[in-house]
Design a protein around this motif. Structure first.
Motif, PDB file in Angstrom:
ATOM      1  N   SER A  24       0.816  -1.231   0.000  1.00 47.64           N
ATOM      2  CA  SER A  24       0.000   0.000   0.000  1.00 47.64           C
ATOM      3  C   SER A  24       0.844   1.273   0.000  1.00 47.64           C
ATOM      4  CB  SER A  24      -0.958   0.030   1.207  1.00 47.64           C
ATOM      5  OG  SER A  24      -1.797  -1.086   1.193  1.00 47.64           O
ATOM      6  N   ARG A  25       2.070   1.193  -0.495  1.00 52.82           N
ATOM      7  CA  ARG A  25       2.924   2.377  -0.596  1.00 52.82           C
ATOM      8  C   ARG A  25       2.713   2.993  -1.984  1.00 52.82           C
ATOM      9  NH1 ARG A  25       8.603  -0.046   1.503  1.00 52.82           N
ATOM     10  NH2 ARG A  25       9.369   1.931   0.647  1.00 52.82           N
ATOM     11  N   TYR A  26       1.503   3.534  -2.171  1.00 53.81           N
ATOM     12  CA  TYR A  26       1.076   3.953  -3.504  1.00 53.81           C
ATOM     13  C   TYR A  26       1.822   5.175  -4.013  1.00 53.81           C
ATOM     14  CZ  TYR A  26      -2.734   0.760  -2.453  1.00 53.81           C
ATOM     15  OH  TYR A  26      -3.452  -0.360  -2.122  1.00 53.81           O
TER      16      TYR A  26
ATOM     17  N   GLU B 127     -12.087   5.765   3.400  1.00 53.82           N
ATOM     18  CA  GLU B 127     -11.957   7.215   3.533  1.00 53.82           C
ATOM     19  C   GLU B 127     -11.083   7.570   4.733  1.00 53.82           C
ATOM     20  OE1 GLU B 127     -12.175  11.059   2.504  1.00 53.82           O
ATOM     21  OE2 GLU B 127     -12.936   9.353   1.330  1.00 53.82           O
ATOM     22  N   LYS B 128     -11.236   6.845   5.835  1.00 51.30           N
ATOM     23  CA  LYS B 128     -10.381   7.070   7.003  1.00 51.30           C
ATOM     24  C   LYS B 128      -8.913   6.849   6.664  1.00 51.30           C
ATOM     25  CE  LYS B 128     -13.594   5.946  10.791  1.00 51.30           C
ATOM     26  NZ  LYS B 128     -13.863   5.015  11.929  1.00 51.30           N
TER      27      LYS B 128
ATOM     28  N   PRO C 222      -3.230   6.847   6.770  1.00 50.98           N
ATOM     29  CA  PRO C 222      -2.887   5.581   6.113  1.00 50.98           C
ATOM     30  C   PRO C 222      -2.165   4.578   7.006  1.00 50.98           C
ATOM     31  CG  PRO C 222      -1.482   7.365   5.336  1.00 50.98           C
ATOM     32  CD  PRO C 222      -2.568   8.000   6.140  1.00 50.98           C
ATOM     33  N   ASP C 223      -1.583   5.042   8.120  1.00 53.68           N
ATOM     34  CA  ASP C 223      -0.834   4.133   8.992  1.00 53.68           C
ATOM     35  C   ASP C 223      -1.687   3.558  10.122  1.00 53.68           C
ATOM     36  OD1 ASP C 223      -1.152   6.531  10.281  1.00 53.68           O
ATOM     37  OD2 ASP C 223       0.870   6.585  11.142  1.00 53.68           O
TER      38      ASP C 223
ATOM     39  N   TYR D 249       3.517  -0.602   7.399  1.00 51.82           N
ATOM     40  CA  TYR D 249       3.611   0.420   8.444  1.00 51.82           C
ATOM     41  C   TYR D 249       4.035  -0.176   9.785  1.00 51.82           C
ATOM     42  CZ  TYR D 249       0.890   2.909   4.946  1.00 51.82           C
ATOM     43  OH  TYR D 249       0.472   3.479   3.776  1.00 51.82           O
ATOM     44  N   ASP D 250       3.735  -1.454   9.955  1.00 50.35           N
ATOM     45  CA  ASP D 250       4.027  -2.113  11.234  1.00 50.35           C
ATOM     46  C   ASP D 250       4.427  -3.568  10.957  1.00 50.35           C
ATOM     47  OD1 ASP D 250       4.213  -2.961  13.811  1.00 50.35           O
ATOM     48  OD2 ASP D 250       2.075  -2.707  14.306  1.00 50.35           O
TER      49      ASP D 250
END
Length: 449
Positions: A156-158, A366-367, A372-373, A404-405
Motif C-alpha cells: 500500500s505504498r502507492y 476514507e479514514k 494511512p498508517d 507500516y508495522d
C-alpha cells in the motif's frame, strides 16, 4: 535462336547451383552462430515477457527448447516467466537448471531478489539493491521497476509506486505499461476518472496491448457505458484473452438489451473448462474470484423465469465463489420461483448480511486516506472484505499493515488462523499459515528471553 535463348540460362543455372547451395549453408551457419532459431525464439519470448504476455512467452520458450534443450538462457527466461506468474517453486527449479547449465550466478541471484521484491519483502537491503541496479548502464529497467512497484503496491505504498511509474514513463515514453500500471493503482484508490485517462493513454500508445484494452473496457462497463466498452472487448477477441473478451462482450450485450445474443455467447464460454476461463482472465490481469460467465448466465435465466436452468448454473457460480452476492441473489430468486421458500429466504439473508457489512467499506477507506498508517482500520477493513466479499482483496488489506508495522502480531495471527481454517486449503495456504505462525513463535521466544 529461340532454342539457344532457352538452353543457355538452364546451363547457366546448373553451373551456379552448387555455389548457391554453399551460399545458403554459409548464411545458415552465420544464423546459427548468432543464436539461430533458438535465439530468435528467446528474443520473441523476452519481448512477450516485457509486455506481460505470458502465454505467448511460454510458447516461444518451448520453441527455443526444441533447438537448444539445455540452454541456461532459456532456463533463466523460463524462471522469469514463472516469477511473473507467481509460481515460485517452478521458478526455483528453473533457476537451478540454469545454474547447472553454467548461467551467470549474479543474474540468478538478482532474479531471486526481484521475486522477493515483487512479493513485498522490501527490506532496507533489498530496496538499496534495487536502487543501485537502476543506476547501472545495462540495467533491465522495466524488470526492476515492475518488481519494485509490485512490492510497493502490495504494501500500500502507492505514492512511491506512482513516483517510480513517473520515472519509468520518462525512460520509456512509448511504453503503455507505466500508464496501465498507474491506472490500476488509481482505480484501486477509487480515482476512476484518472484511471480512465491512463487506460486510454495506454491503449492509444499501443492498441495491441490487450490488457489495457480489456481493463479500459471493464472500467467503462462498470460505469454503465456498455456501448463504448463493447468496442474495446471486441479488440481482445482471439488468442489467450478470447474467453475473457467474450464474457465481457456478453455483459455489454446484456446491458444494451440484447439478451438472447448475450445468452448464446455465455453458453459458448461455459462450454470451456473453468480453468480455461480462469487462464483467459489471468492473461488480461482479471483476477476476479467470481465465476462471471456462470453468474451472468444464471442471472439472465432467472430474469427470464427459467428457474430450473438458473439454479443449476448458479450452483456452479457459488461453488467457485460462495461470496458472489450477485449470483447468490439470483439463486435466491430462482429458488423462490421453484417454490423452495425456506432455502430462498436463507440465501436472501446471506445477501442482506453481506451488503450491510460492506456498507462500512467506503467509510473505512476514507479514514485510511487521512491516516494511512492506522493498522486497526486496515485490520477491520481486511476482515470485512475477507468474510463477505473477497479473499484476495481481504488478505491484501491485512498484509498492507506490514508496510507500516512489520511486527504487527494481530495481523500475523489473523492470517495464520485464516489459512488454518480455510476449507480445501492448498499446499501454498499451508505454507502461508506456517510463515505467519513462525513469526509469532519468534516473537514469543524473544519475549521469554
Amino acid at each position: 535462336m529461340s532454342k539457344k535463348n532457352v538452353s543457355l540460362p538452364l546451363k547457366h543455372n546448373k553451373r551456379f547451383r552448387p555455389l548457391l547451395l554453399v551460399g545458403l549453408v554459409a548464411v545458415l551457419l552465420v544464423f546459427q552462430w548468432f543464436g539461430g532459431l533458438a535465439g530468435s525464439a528467446r528474443s520473441l519470448a523476452t519481448q512477450a515477457i516485457e509486455l506481460n504476455q505470458l502465454d505467448s512467452a511460454e510458447y516461444w520458450l518451448k520453441i527455443s527448447q526444441w533447438f537448444e534443450s539445455r540452454s541456461g538462457e532459456t532456463y533463466f527466461m523460463r524462471a522469469r516467466l514463472q516469477r511473473k506468474r507467481g509460481e515460485l517453486e517452478k521458478m526455483a527449479t528453473d533457476l537451478r537448471s540454469a545454474h547447472d547449465s553454467g548461467f551467470s550466478p549474479t543474474r540468478l541471484q538478482r532474479e531471486q531478489s526481484l521475486a522477493l521484491a515483487s512479493l513485498g519483502r522490501l527490506t532496507q537491503d533489498v530496496e538499496k539493491e534495487l536502487d543501485e541496479w537502476l543506476q547501472e548502464p545495462t540495467a533491465e529497467t522495466s524488470e526492476i521497476l515492475d518488481s519494485y512497484i509490485n512490492g510497493l503496491t502490495s504494501l500500500s505504498r502507492y505514492s512511491e509506486s506512482l513516483e517510480l511509474l513517473n520515472y519509468w514513463e520518462s525512460q520509456s515514453p512509448w511504453s503503455p505499461i507505466p500508464n496501465y500500471r498507474r491506472a490500476r493503482i488509481q482505480e484501486h484508490l477509487s480515482q476512476f476518472q484518472l484511471a480512465e485517462e491512463q487506460y486510454k493513454s495506454a491503449h492509444q500508445k499501443d492498441p495491441r496491448y490487450t490488457k489495457a484494452a480489456y481493463q479500459y473496457g471493464r472500467l467503462l462497463l462498470q460505469q454503465r457505458r456498455p456501448v463504448e466498452a463493447l468496442l474495446l472487448f471486441r479488440e481482445c477477441e482471439g488468442g489467450a484473452s478470447d474467453l475473457a473478451a467474450k464474457t465481457g462482450i456478453a455483459r455489454c450485450l446484456k446491458e444494451t438489451g440484447k439478451v438472447d445474443e448475450a445468452r448464446d455467447i455465455l453458453r459458448q464460454v461455459l462450454g470451456n473448462s473453468i480453468e480455461s476461463q480462469a487462464r483467459s482472465s489471468r492473461s488480461v490481469d482479471d483476477f476476479s474470484e467470481r465465476y462471471i460467465a456462470a453468474s451472468e448466465l444464471g442471472s439472465i435465466e432467472t430474469e427470464a423465469g427459467n428457474y430450473e436452468a438458473a439454479v443449476e448454473i448458479l450452483k456452479k457460480a457459488l461453488e467457485v465463489n460462495p461470496k458472489d452476492t450477485i449470483a447468490r441473489y439470483a439463486y435466491a430468486v430462482s429458488l423462490r420461483g421453484k417454490g423452495m421458500v425456506m432455502e430462498s429466504e436463507q440465501n436472501f439473508e446471506i445477501v442482506r448480511s453481506a451488503r450491510k457489512a460492506l456498507e462500512k467499506v467506503s467509510e473505512l477507506q476514507e479514514k485510511l486516506r487521512h491516516t494511512p498508517d492506522d493498522s486497526k482500520v486496515r485490520m477491520e477493513l481486511g476482515k470485512l472484505i475477507l468474510e463477505h466479499e473477497s479473499e484476495r482483496t481481504g488478505v491484501f488489506w491485512v498484509q498492507s499493515i506490514f508496510s507500516y508495522d512489520p511486527s504487527n502480531e494481530d495481523a500475523h495471527r489473523m492470517l495464520a488462523e485464516w489459512y488454518a481454517n480455510k476449507a480445501n486449503a492448498s499446499d501454498d495456504d499451508r505454507r502461508r499459515e506456517e510463515y505467519h505462525r513462525s513469526f509469532l513463535k519468534l516473537v514469543s521466544n524473544s519475549e521469554k528471553k
